[in-house]
Design an enzyme around this catalytic site. Structure first.
Site, PDB file in Angstrom:
ATOM      1  N   LYS A   6       3.184  -6.432  -7.626  1.00 20.98           N
ATOM      2  CA  LYS A   6       2.351  -7.425  -6.956  1.00 20.98           C
ATOM      3  C   LYS A   6       1.858  -8.460  -7.954  1.00 20.98           C
ATOM      4  CE  LYS A   6      -0.135  -5.561  -3.694  1.00 20.98           C
ATOM      5  NZ  LYS A   6      -1.218  -4.645  -3.277  1.00 20.98           N
ATOM      6  N   ARG A  26      -6.893  -5.305  -5.806  1.00 19.62           N
ATOM      7  CA  ARG A  26      -5.641  -4.842  -5.203  1.00 19.62           C
ATOM      8  C   ARG A  26      -4.819  -4.055  -6.206  1.00 19.62           C
ATOM      9  NH1 ARG A  26      -2.760 -10.234  -3.369  1.00 19.62           N
ATOM     10  NH2 ARG A  26      -1.783  -8.829  -1.859  1.00 19.62           N
ATOM     11  N   GLY A  60       1.379   0.702   1.371  1.00 25.28           N
ATOM     12  CA  GLY A  60       0.355   1.515   2.006  1.00 25.28           C
ATOM     13  C   GLY A  60      -0.110   2.688   1.189  1.00 25.28           C
ATOM     14  N   MET A  69      -1.464   2.710  -2.081  1.00 21.99           N
ATOM     15  CA  MET A  69      -2.626   2.556  -2.927  1.00 21.99           C
ATOM     16  C   MET A  69      -3.624   1.695  -2.157  1.00 21.99           C
ATOM     17  SD  MET A  69      -1.210   4.091  -5.550  1.00 21.99           S
ATOM     18  CE  MET A  69      -2.186   3.675  -6.953  1.00 21.99           C
ATOM     19  N   ARG A  97       7.515  -9.929  -2.036  1.00 18.07           N
ATOM     20  CA  ARG A  97       8.310  -8.862  -2.660  1.00 18.07           C
ATOM     21  C   ARG A  97       9.639  -8.795  -1.925  1.00 18.07           C
ATOM     22  NH1 ARG A  97       4.193  -4.467  -0.419  1.00 18.07           N
ATOM     23  NH2 ARG A  97       4.532  -4.816   1.781  1.00 18.07           N
ATOM     24  N   HIS A 133       2.372   0.226   9.786  1.00 14.78           N
ATOM     25  CA  HIS A 133       2.690   1.274   8.809  1.00 14.78           C
ATOM     26  C   HIS A 133       3.882   2.101   9.271  1.00 14.78           C
ATOM     27  CE1 HIS A 133       2.144   5.296   6.952  1.00 14.78           C
ATOM     28  NE2 HIS A 133       1.892   4.566   5.890  1.00 14.78           N
ATOM     29  N   SER A 182      41.255  21.431  -9.184  1.00 13.19           N
ATOM     30  CA  SER A 182      40.211  20.879  -8.328  1.00 13.19           C
ATOM     31  C   SER A 182      38.958  21.712  -8.556  1.00 13.19           C
ATOM     32  CB  SER A 182      40.632  20.933  -6.866  1.00 13.19           C
ATOM     33  OG  SER A 182      39.552  20.537  -6.061  1.00 13.19           O
ATOM     34  N   CYS A 206      35.959  19.177  -5.382  1.00 16.81           N
ATOM     35  CA  CYS A 206      35.890  19.387  -3.937  1.00 16.81           C
ATOM     36  C   CYS A 206      34.645  20.158  -3.498  1.00 16.81           C
ATOM     37  CB  CYS A 206      37.152  20.088  -3.438  1.00 16.81           C
ATOM     38  SG  CYS A 206      37.330  21.748  -4.091  1.00 16.81           S
ATOM     39  N   TYR A 254      39.728  12.024  -8.468  1.00 20.25           N
ATOM     40  CA  TYR A 254      39.095  11.880  -7.145  1.00 20.25           C
ATOM     41  C   TYR A 254      37.910  12.811  -6.987  1.00 20.25           C
ATOM     42  CZ  TYR A 254      41.404  16.239  -5.732  1.00 20.25           C
ATOM     43  OH  TYR A 254      41.800  17.531  -5.648  1.00 20.25           O
TER      44      TYR A 254
HETATM   45  P1  ADP Z   1      -0.946  -3.686   0.283  1.00 18.10           P
HETATM   46  O1  ADP Z   1      -0.206  -3.492  -0.982  1.00 18.10           O
HETATM   47  O2  ADP Z   1      -1.337  -2.444   0.943  1.00 18.10           O
HETATM   48  O3  ADP Z   1      -0.299  -4.690   1.157  1.00 18.10           O
HETATM   49  P2  ADP Z   1      -2.698  -5.777  -0.577  1.00 18.10           P
HETATM   50  O4  ADP Z   1      -3.311  -5.729  -1.922  1.00 18.10           O
HETATM   51  O5  ADP Z   1      -1.518  -6.660  -0.442  1.00 18.10           O
HETATM   52  O6  ADP Z   1      -2.362  -4.306  -0.133  1.00 18.10           O
HETATM   53  O7  ADP Z   1      -3.858  -6.228   0.375  1.00 18.10           O
HETATM   54  C1  ADP Z   1      -4.151  -5.763   1.651  1.00 18.10           C
HETATM   55  C2  ADP Z   1      -4.371  -6.920   2.585  1.00 18.10           C
HETATM   56  O8  ADP Z   1      -5.396  -7.772   2.124  1.00 18.10           O
HETATM   57  C3  ADP Z   1      -3.143  -7.773   2.738  1.00 18.10           C
HETATM   58  O9  ADP Z   1      -3.027  -8.153   4.065  1.00 18.10           O
HETATM   59  C4  ADP Z   1      -3.440  -8.961   1.866  1.00 18.10           C
HETATM   60  O10 ADP Z   1      -2.765 -10.090   2.307  1.00 18.10           O
HETATM   61  C5  ADP Z   1      -4.944  -9.087   2.018  1.00 18.10           C
HETATM   62  N1  ADP Z   1      -5.535  -9.704   0.841  1.00 18.10           N
HETATM   63  C6  ADP Z   1      -5.409  -9.296  -0.428  1.00 18.10           C
HETATM   64  N2  ADP Z   1      -6.027 -10.115  -1.285  1.00 18.10           N
HETATM   65  C7  ADP Z   1      -6.564 -11.093  -0.547  1.00 18.10           C
HETATM   66  C8  ADP Z   1      -7.316 -12.256  -0.858  1.00 18.10           C
HETATM   67  N3  ADP Z   1      -7.615 -12.589  -2.112  1.00 18.10           N
HETATM   68  N4  ADP Z   1      -7.713 -13.038   0.151  1.00 18.10           N
HETATM   69  C9  ADP Z   1      -7.408 -12.706   1.430  1.00 18.10           C
HETATM   70  N5  ADP Z   1      -6.706 -11.640   1.795  1.00 18.10           N
HETATM   71  C10 ADP Z   1      -6.268 -10.826   0.819  1.00 18.10           C
HETATM   72 MG    MG Z   2       0.270  -6.361   0.509  1.00 18.20          MG
HETATM   73 MG    MG Z   3      -2.524  -1.383   2.213  1.00 13.80          MG
END
Ligand code: ADP
Ligand code: MG
Ligand code: MG
Length: 879
Positions: A22, A92, A101, A103, A336, A454, A763, A830, A850
């Site tokens: 990220k 984050r 989902g 962390m 990503r 999710h 084989s 095999c 093979y």
């Molecule tokens: P995940 O890896 O679980 O997607 P994120 O770190 O991307 O977690 O964040 C969770 C949510 O919060 C996402 O929808 C992201 O877009 C939103 N978010 C994260 N940082 C900000 C920010 N600085 N301003 C507004 N929304 C944010």
């Molecule tokens: Mg995210």
């Molecule tokens: Mg999340």
């Protein structure tokens, strides 16, 4: 001084190990000028430092964080904790490998009773400010203090109910203030201390929790399921907040640059107006399709479309983008490489080649061998499907088809699956706690949540069928019932079928049929063939298996287990007669029947193989698998042989062995009773002659199992050769064929140079070789292998992935010794390992000709065989 913290502008996409995925991508997007809210990243080194110091955040690191926070205040012109113009941040997590989902993220950090007034003052919007605050307390309580989210949700629902609101957005500032008080009380009650008002304390606790979450059980499970290195650690991103919850000109959403389900080239996504962060994924409100954004907020929409194109061209892969619109202004919060189904994965890779963006080799490298399985998975049989009763229709979140019994709880689903049931996990919405239950289920059904919920994201990643957001059914997780629109009630254990490509849910089980592949897949597999060096053969005993395998690209049969051709009830009777025979005459009578059956089979296989090599292994029946046990089978055998039941029982008793796996099986049978292999050799050659007479090509390989010495092989081979020669003389033909041996006993590996003098091919039977090298009985390993993996003694099951250090070393020895005696010796594999990508890498490096595997693994093996070549080339270039 060591450096732990980096401004977004200091990083790049190639710094994933340090900044996490990220953070690296936030840096990259910042540097290419996209509208990313400013911030900085605490690198993964800090997480390692944290873990090495017994989960404490060193002052040195925190000081560095504060320095960067100052810079952020300057950049935004806001102050942390200010009651006039407060700076709010998101905290984050972001590991080097994407773990959706897994962390936890905290939004709106920096708010307190004072700062929220500052925010109201500044935004002139009490509702959204207070809404941000209550969200913050909830997330902070959940992530930092482990206070279950539903406690907060209950308080929220209660106010909504009292006021008769349908949507969160109807809450007034007054309501929200009350809710915030309730939330703080909840926090005190469960967190056993007041909600921290000091923003720096909030920040320190949040950073620590992100580091802690690296080790939380669901993250650990996810890493285990996905082979992710547990030593990476996670980075933490601190980023200025932007607000999607500031009215109707604001919102938040997710966009994929291509369709992650089908691979179609069109932006695919969802958004929610007046919402923040996770609202879209959490599945609390059902989001809108991205196309609707066009009329609603046209400027932001067009900028988003431009961003999608730019990012895809920059990363040269399909992107999964998180965005927020604050008062019509677009912000990009994450990008990503998007998770996708196998179908999408193939289509996107092939399309990118056609678009001139990536090379064919790159496309091959990008396909995950584990995922290919999905493509080959069965779908519902058309006719059976037409008759199916549709209970409801939800969103087609992840393709595939599955039938199974419904369970409403992840751990109960796991328990049922462990008992061998086919399970469908049914939840209102899934959360990371459900991971293991999802992994063990055939499919997942949810009532809430969209295509990016999710459940949908995780299911696609796992290659599982999923129907999400099925609002036509009512799921009661407590009562364990589903009630459909039409009033049908289903209970735990009832069967349903899901079609993940249409979103339809059917009553009961529906017949499945094999997958149809073609188009993009075929094109990719042609490229694969140009690269790979190993031939891929199939382990097949039936015409059907062979047909499937050839359709999947098999280049011959690597193992036809002749004893498997007798599993059918009618046929096994004759095998039993042969086994219990007490005289040559009796045995020959049974063998005459068996010969006719074998010929029928061989003729069919040869016809389908059309000249591709067909490797036929002579009988290797571990006696305990074939001797009758049930009374009715014993009676039948008595009848068939004209003996008394008592005589039969006595004979069966005589034949019983203490260690059947090490007993009278394989070529040992032919040492005692040469007529058995002679009969098989005749059946093979008479069939081959017939095919030859039909004007078709045919190439049999006769394989002798369980050889441990040259002398043993020489004896058996001589008998076979005589039979074959007799047929050639009688029919006045000469057909090409090979006689070789399986190498599956350690002694055969060690004496391979001797054995090679008698064999035209080797084989490797890696199943038995593993059994005998480890001394782990294949039939009993289930009793103890699980403890070995739990205790970390064995990393992988050696019966699935070749133990290169032990079994592999023996294979290597046999290969080199065999080549000493016969440099051109044809060698293959095999065992089950022939379809396992990691083992295939090893076999390729040994220079085998093979590998042979079960029909559905043929495409996986082809791909793995090509990928190892590309990997080698890359390594060569580096040197
Ligand atoms: P995940 O890896 O679980 O997607 P994120 O770190 O991307 O977690 O964040 C969770 C949510 O919060 C996402 O929808 C992201 O877009 C939103 N978010 C994260 N940082 C900000 C920010 N600085 N301003 C507004 N929304 C944010
Ligand atoms: Mg995210
Ligand atoms: Mg999340």
């Amino acid at each position: 001084m060591r450096k732990f913290v980096y401004q977004f502008s200091e990083g790049s996409k190639d710094m994933k190990v340090l900044l996490g995925g990220k953070g690296a991508n936030l840096a990259e997007m910042t540097n290419i000028g996209l509208p990313v809210p400013p911030g900085f990243t605490i690198g993964t080194d800090a997480c390692k430092d944290y873990n090495e110091n017994d989960q404490t955040l060193s002052e040195e690191i925190f000081e560095e964080v504060l320095t960067h926070l100052k810079l952020l205040e300057e950049k935004t012109g806001k102050q942390f904790g200010s009651n006039e113009n407060p700076l709010l941040v998101s905290v984050r997590s972001g590991a080097p490998v994407s773990m959706p989902g897994m962390m936890d993220t905290i939004l709106n950090l920096g708010l307190n009773d004072k700062a929220v007034q500052g925010m109201i003052h500044q935004t002139k919007d009490a509702r959204s400010s207070l809404d941000s605050y209550r969200r913050f307390i909830q997330m902070f309580g959940d992530v930092v203090r482990g206070i279950p989210s539903y406690k907060f949700e209950e308080a929220l629902s209660l106010i909504k109910k009292q006021k008769g609101y349908a949507q969160d957005t109807e809450l007034t500032p007054d309501d929200l203030e009350k809710l915030i008080t309730t939330y703080q009380e909840l926090y005190l009650e469960h967190g056993s201390e007041p909600f921290p008002q000091d923003p720096l304390t909030q920040l320190r606790l949040a950073v620590q929790s992100v580091f802690d979450s690296w080790m939380n059980p669901r993250a650990v499970v996810y890493r285990r399921l996905n082979d992710i290195d547990p030593n990476f650690g996670t980075a933490v991103n601190i980023q200025a907040m932007v607000f999607g919850n500031t009215g109707n000109k604001s919102g938040t959403g997710i966009a994929f640059t291509r369709n992650p389900s089908t691979g179609e080239k069109a932006v695919f996504g969802e958004f929610l107006i007046n919402a923040q962060g996770e609202d879209v994924v959490a599945g609390i409100r059902t989001p809108e399709d991205i196309s609707k954004l066009k009329s609603h907020l046209p400027d932001a929409y067009h900028e988003l479309m431009g961003t999608c194109e730019l990012l895809e061209n920059h990363y040269l892969d399909m992107q999964d983008i998180e965005f927020t619109i604050e008062k019509e202004k677009l912000f990009v919060l994450q990008t990503r490489n998007g998770k996708r189904t196998a179908q999408a994965s193939v289509q996107v890779a092939v399309d990118l080649v056609h678009e001139g963006k990536i090379s064919r080799d790159e496309a091959i490298k990008r396909i995950d061998t584990k995922q290919i399985d999905q493509l080959l998975h069965p779908t519902f049989e058309k006719k059976a499907l037409e008759k199916g009763e549709v209970l409801a229709t939800g969103l087609p979140a992840s393709p595939g088809a599955a039938s199974g019994k419904i369970y409403f709880d992840a751990s109960e689903a796991v328990a049922a699956a462990d008992l061998g049931q086919k399970v469908i996990l049914v939840r209102n919405e899934t959360s990371p706690e459900d991971i293991e239950g999802m992994a063990k289920s055939e499919a997942i059904l949810t009532a809430h949540g969209g295509m990016t919920s999710h459940a949908a994201v995780v299911a696609r990643g796992m290659g599982k069928c999923c129907v999400a957001g099925c609002s036509e059914i009512d799921i009661n997780e407590k009562e364990k019932t589903i009630v459909t629109n039409s009033g049908i009630t289903l209970r735990e254990g009832d069967a349903v079928s899901l079609d993940g490509s249409t979103g339809k849910v059917y009553l009961g089980e529906i017949l499945l049929t094999e997958a149809e592949i073609g188009g993009h897949f075929d094109e990719l597999m042609e490229w694969v063939n140009e690269v790979k060096q190993l031939d891929i053969r199939v382990n097949a005993d039936t015409p059907n298996d062979l047909l499937t395998a050839i359709h999947f690209g098999a280049e011959g049969i690597g193992l036809c287990r002749t004893e498997h051709m007798f599993f059918h009830e009618e046929r096994i009777a004759y095998v039993r007669q042969m086994i219990v025979a007490e005289s040559l005459e009796e045995r020959k009578r049974a063998l005459a029947h068996l010969k006719e059956m074998q010929k029928e089979d061989f003729i069919q296989l040869f016809r389908i193989a059309k000249g591709r090599p067909v490797n036929i292994r002579l009988l290797d029946p571990p006696l305990h698998e074939f001797l009758p046990k049930a009374e009715k089978d014993l009676e039948r055998l008595a009848q068939d042989t004209g003996k008394t039941l008592a005589e039969i029982k006595k004979r069966v008793n005589e034949l019983a062995e203490s260690n059947p796996m090490l007993g009278h099986r394989g070529c040992r049978l032919a040492v005692t009773y040469p007529e058995i292999y002679k009969m098989q050799a005749e059946a093979i050659m008479e069939s081959a002659v017939q095919i030859h007479d039909e004007g078709q090509k045919v190439f049999p390989e006769i394989m002798i199992p369980l050889v441990s010495s040259k002398e043993e092989l020489a004896f058996v081979k001589q008998e076979i050769k005589e039979s074959v020669q007799a047929i050639f003389d009688r029919e006045r033909v000469l057909l090409p064929y090979d006689i070789g041996t399986m190498i599956e006993i350690p002694r055969a590996c060690v004496t391979a140079d001797e054995i090679a003098k008698e064999a035209q091919f080797f084989s490797f039977g890696t199943n038995d070789l593993t059994q005998l090298t480890y001394g782990f009985s294949r039939d009993d390993a289930g009793k103890f292998l699980p403890s070995y993996s739990e205790r970390g003694i064995l990393e992988t099951d050696p019966f699935q992935t070749l133990d290169t250090a032990g079994v592999g070393a023996l294979v290597e020895m046999a290969v080199s010794r065999g080549r000493m005696a016969n440099p051109n010796m044809k060698m293959g594999v095999c065992g089950e390992h022939g379809g396992d990508p990691r083992s295939i890498h090893f076999f390729h490096k040994l220079g085998l000709k093979y590998v042979s595997c079960s029909p559905f693994r043929v495409p996986i093996a082809r791909l793995a065989a090509a990928q190892v070549v590309l990997e080698e080339r890359e390594q060569l270039q580096k040197v």
